[in-house]
Write an enzyme that holds these catalytic residues in place. Structure first.
Site, PDB file in Angstrom:
ATOM      1  N   LYS A  16       0.840  -1.199   0.000  1.00 54.44           N
ATOM      2  CA  LYS A  16       0.000   0.000   0.000  1.00 54.44           C
ATOM      3  C   LYS A  16       0.884   1.263   0.000  1.00 54.44           C
ATOM      4  O   LYS A  16       2.092   1.166   0.217  1.00 54.44           O
ATOM      5  CB  LYS A  16      -0.919  -0.062   1.226  1.00 54.44           C
ATOM      6  CG  LYS A  16      -1.915  -1.236   1.153  1.00 54.44           C
ATOM      7  CD  LYS A  16      -2.771  -1.328   2.418  1.00 54.44           C
ATOM      8  CE  LYS A  16      -3.813  -2.418   2.307  1.00 54.44           C
ATOM      9  NZ  LYS A  16      -4.638  -2.524   3.539  1.00 54.44           N
ATOM     10  N   TYR A  56     -12.412  -2.650  -3.249  1.00 56.92           N
ATOM     11  CA  TYR A  56     -12.939  -2.697  -1.878  1.00 56.92           C
ATOM     12  C   TYR A  56     -14.472  -2.616  -1.834  1.00 56.92           C
ATOM     13  O   TYR A  56     -15.028  -2.188  -0.832  1.00 56.92           O
ATOM     14  CB  TYR A  56     -12.329  -1.568  -1.046  1.00 56.92           C
ATOM     15  CG  TYR A  56     -10.905  -1.849  -0.592  1.00 56.92           C
ATOM     16  CD1 TYR A  56     -10.607  -2.946   0.214  1.00 56.92           C
ATOM     17  CD2 TYR A  56      -9.850  -1.003  -0.942  1.00 56.92           C
ATOM     18  CE1 TYR A  56      -9.307  -3.203   0.644  1.00 56.92           C
ATOM     19  CE2 TYR A  56      -8.546  -1.255  -0.515  1.00 56.92           C
ATOM     20  CZ  TYR A  56      -8.289  -2.364   0.281  1.00 56.92           C
ATOM     21  OH  TYR A  56      -7.008  -2.618   0.713  1.00 56.92           O
ATOM     22  N   ASN A 119      -1.686  -0.100   7.240  1.00 57.14           N
ATOM     23  CA  ASN A 119      -1.170  -1.441   7.543  1.00 57.14           C
ATOM     24  C   ASN A 119      -0.344  -2.061   6.406  1.00 57.14           C
ATOM     25  O   ASN A 119      -0.237  -3.272   6.282  1.00 57.14           O
ATOM     26  CB  ASN A 119      -2.289  -2.364   8.048  1.00 57.14           C
ATOM     27  CG  ASN A 119      -3.404  -2.559   7.042  1.00 57.14           C
ATOM     28  OD1 ASN A 119      -3.337  -2.048   5.925  1.00 57.14           O
ATOM     29  ND2 ASN A 119      -4.425  -3.310   7.418  1.00 57.14           N
ATOM     30  N   HIS A 122      -1.686  -5.537   1.438  1.00 54.55           N
ATOM     31  CA  HIS A 122      -2.959  -6.239   1.235  1.00 54.55           C
ATOM     32  C   HIS A 122      -2.687  -7.647   0.735  1.00 54.55           C
ATOM     33  O   HIS A 122      -1.742  -7.868  -0.020  1.00 54.55           O
ATOM     34  CB  HIS A 122      -3.807  -5.505   0.185  1.00 54.55           C
ATOM     35  CG  HIS A 122      -4.891  -6.372  -0.403  1.00 54.55           C
ATOM     36  ND1 HIS A 122      -6.099  -6.555   0.223  1.00 54.55           N
ATOM     37  CD2 HIS A 122      -4.925  -7.140  -1.528  1.00 54.55           C
ATOM     38  CE1 HIS A 122      -6.825  -7.399  -0.505  1.00 54.55           C
ATOM     39  NE2 HIS A 122      -6.139  -7.765  -1.570  1.00 54.55           N
ATOM     40  N   GLU A 133      -9.039 -10.376  -8.081  1.00 52.86           N
ATOM     41  CA  GLU A 133      -8.205  -9.192  -7.872  1.00 52.86           C
ATOM     42  C   GLU A 133      -7.055  -9.124  -8.884  1.00 52.86           C
ATOM     43  O   GLU A 133      -6.718  -8.041  -9.356  1.00 52.86           O
ATOM     44  CB  GLU A 133      -7.695  -9.166  -6.425  1.00 52.86           C
ATOM     45  CG  GLU A 133      -8.851  -8.918  -5.447  1.00 52.86           C
ATOM     46  CD  GLU A 133      -8.487  -9.121  -3.982  1.00 52.86           C
ATOM     47  OE1 GLU A 133      -7.301  -9.354  -3.672  1.00 52.86           O
ATOM     48  OE2 GLU A 133      -9.400  -9.043  -3.136  1.00 52.86           O
TER      49      GLU A 133
HETATM   50  P1  RTP Z   1      -6.650  -6.136   3.194  1.00 49.79           P
HETATM   51  O1  RTP Z   1      -7.913  -6.407   2.401  1.00 49.79           O
HETATM   52  O2  RTP Z   1      -6.072  -4.770   2.950  1.00 49.79           O
HETATM   53  O3  RTP Z   1      -5.634  -7.234   3.119  1.00 49.79           O
HETATM   54  O4  RTP Z   1      -7.085  -6.079   4.703  1.00 49.79           O
HETATM   55  P2  RTP Z   1      -7.883  -7.101   5.575  1.00 49.79           P
HETATM   56  O5  RTP Z   1      -8.523  -8.167   4.752  1.00 49.79           O
HETATM   57  O6  RTP Z   1      -6.909  -7.501   6.638  1.00 49.79           O
HETATM   58  O7  RTP Z   1      -9.001  -6.167   6.199  1.00 49.79           O
HETATM   59  P3  RTP Z   1     -10.442  -5.698   5.671  1.00 49.79           P
HETATM   60  O8  RTP Z   1     -11.369  -5.858   6.805  1.00 49.79           O
HETATM   61  O9  RTP Z   1     -10.774  -6.325   4.354  1.00 49.79           O
HETATM   62  O10 RTP Z   1     -10.188  -4.155   5.453  1.00 49.79           O
HETATM   63  C1  RTP Z   1      -9.537  -3.684   4.329  1.00 49.79           C
HETATM   64  C2  RTP Z   1      -8.615  -2.551   4.719  1.00 49.79           C
HETATM   65  O11 RTP Z   1      -9.398  -1.449   5.172  1.00 49.79           O
HETATM   66  C3  RTP Z   1      -8.681  -0.727   6.147  1.00 49.79           C
HETATM   67  N1  RTP Z   1      -9.461  -0.678   7.369  1.00 49.79           N
HETATM   68  N2  RTP Z   1      -9.576   0.407   8.096  1.00 49.79           N
HETATM   69  N3  RTP Z   1     -10.323   2.258  10.121  1.00 49.79           N
HETATM   70  C4  RTP Z   1     -10.725   1.015  10.206  1.00 49.79           C
HETATM   71  O12 RTP Z   1     -11.387   0.621  11.153  1.00 49.79           O
HETATM   72  C5  RTP Z   1     -10.347   0.091   9.149  1.00 49.79           C
HETATM   73  N4  RTP Z   1     -10.707  -1.178   9.073  1.00 49.79           N
HETATM   74  C6  RTP Z   1     -10.142  -1.664   7.943  1.00 49.79           C
HETATM   75  C7  RTP Z   1      -7.354  -1.451   6.357  1.00 49.79           C
HETATM   76  O13 RTP Z   1      -6.367  -0.846   5.524  1.00 49.79           O
HETATM   77  C8  RTP Z   1      -7.672  -2.855   5.891  1.00 49.79           C
HETATM   78  O14 RTP Z   1      -6.506  -3.545   5.519  1.00 49.79           O
END
Ligand code: RTP
Length: 155
Positions: A16, A56, A119, A122, A133
């Site tokens: 990212k 997303y 973070n 991804h 994707e």
């Molecule tokens: P990713 O898709 O980026 O690998 O992340 P993930 O599955 O671990 O998490 P996901 O729940 O799919 O969320 C996607 C990305 O959104 C951002 N996020 N921000 N502010 C918040 O509460 C929050 N929650 C999620 C993070 O960048 C997360 O990786």
């Protein structure tokens, strides 16, 4: 021999904008390379808003969605496709929990980040999403199928 009988998967991994700007691209690629997965796609890319929203789309209703889109489009990302048996789940393990403060030491997020909203990386959450994707982020011809000329100790 057992692994060779299992299905080869593909996953979409993306450094990212914070990972790129902090100079972590090499470190992050290295984790997947050293593990033994095969790199089949790699590019530096400035993500348009529409693509970030499509990627997303399942999070569209979340309160953090606009901030997430702003974050992902704020600077270049590094798009990668990785291939291997079990690569989807294994990459998620290497990446660690979404909240870096809860991510185990030894994982990318556990070692390199502190905020959920920054973070650094991804990884696709299922083989289906891996395919979806990769098709979304790469054009035809950007994914390269290749075989190592060395004896493979890893598969
Ligand atoms: P990713 O898709 O980026 O690998 O992340 P993930 O599955 O671990 O998490 P996901 O729940 O799919 O969320 C996607 C990305 O959104 C951002 N996020 N921000 N502010 C918040 O509460 C929050 N929650 C999620 C993070 O960048 C997360 O990786």
């Amino acid at each position: 021999l057992v692994a060779a009988l299992e299905e080869v998967e593909e996953t979409y991994i993306m450094v990212k904008p914070d990972g790129v700007q902090r100079g972590l691209v090499g470190e992050i690629i290295s984790r997947f390379e050293k593990k033994g997965f095969k790199l089949t796609g790699l590019k530096l890319f400035k993500c348009p808003k529409e693509l970030a929203e499509e990627h997303y789309k399942d999070l569209k209703a979340k309160p953090f969605f606009p901030v997430l889109i702003e974050y992902i489009t704020s600077g270049p990302v590094v798009c990668m496709a990785w291939e291997g048996v079990g690569v989807v789940a294994s990459a998620r393990k290497l990446i660690g929990s979404t909240n870096p403060l809860q991510a185990e030491p030894g994982t990318i997020r556990g070692d390199l980040a502190v905020q959920t909203g920054r973070n650094v990386v991804h990884g696709s959450d299922s083989p289906e999403n891996g395919k979806r994707e990769i098709a979304l982020w790469f054009k035809e011809g950007e994914i390269v199928q290749w075989t190592s000329a060395l004896v493979s100790w890893l598969r």
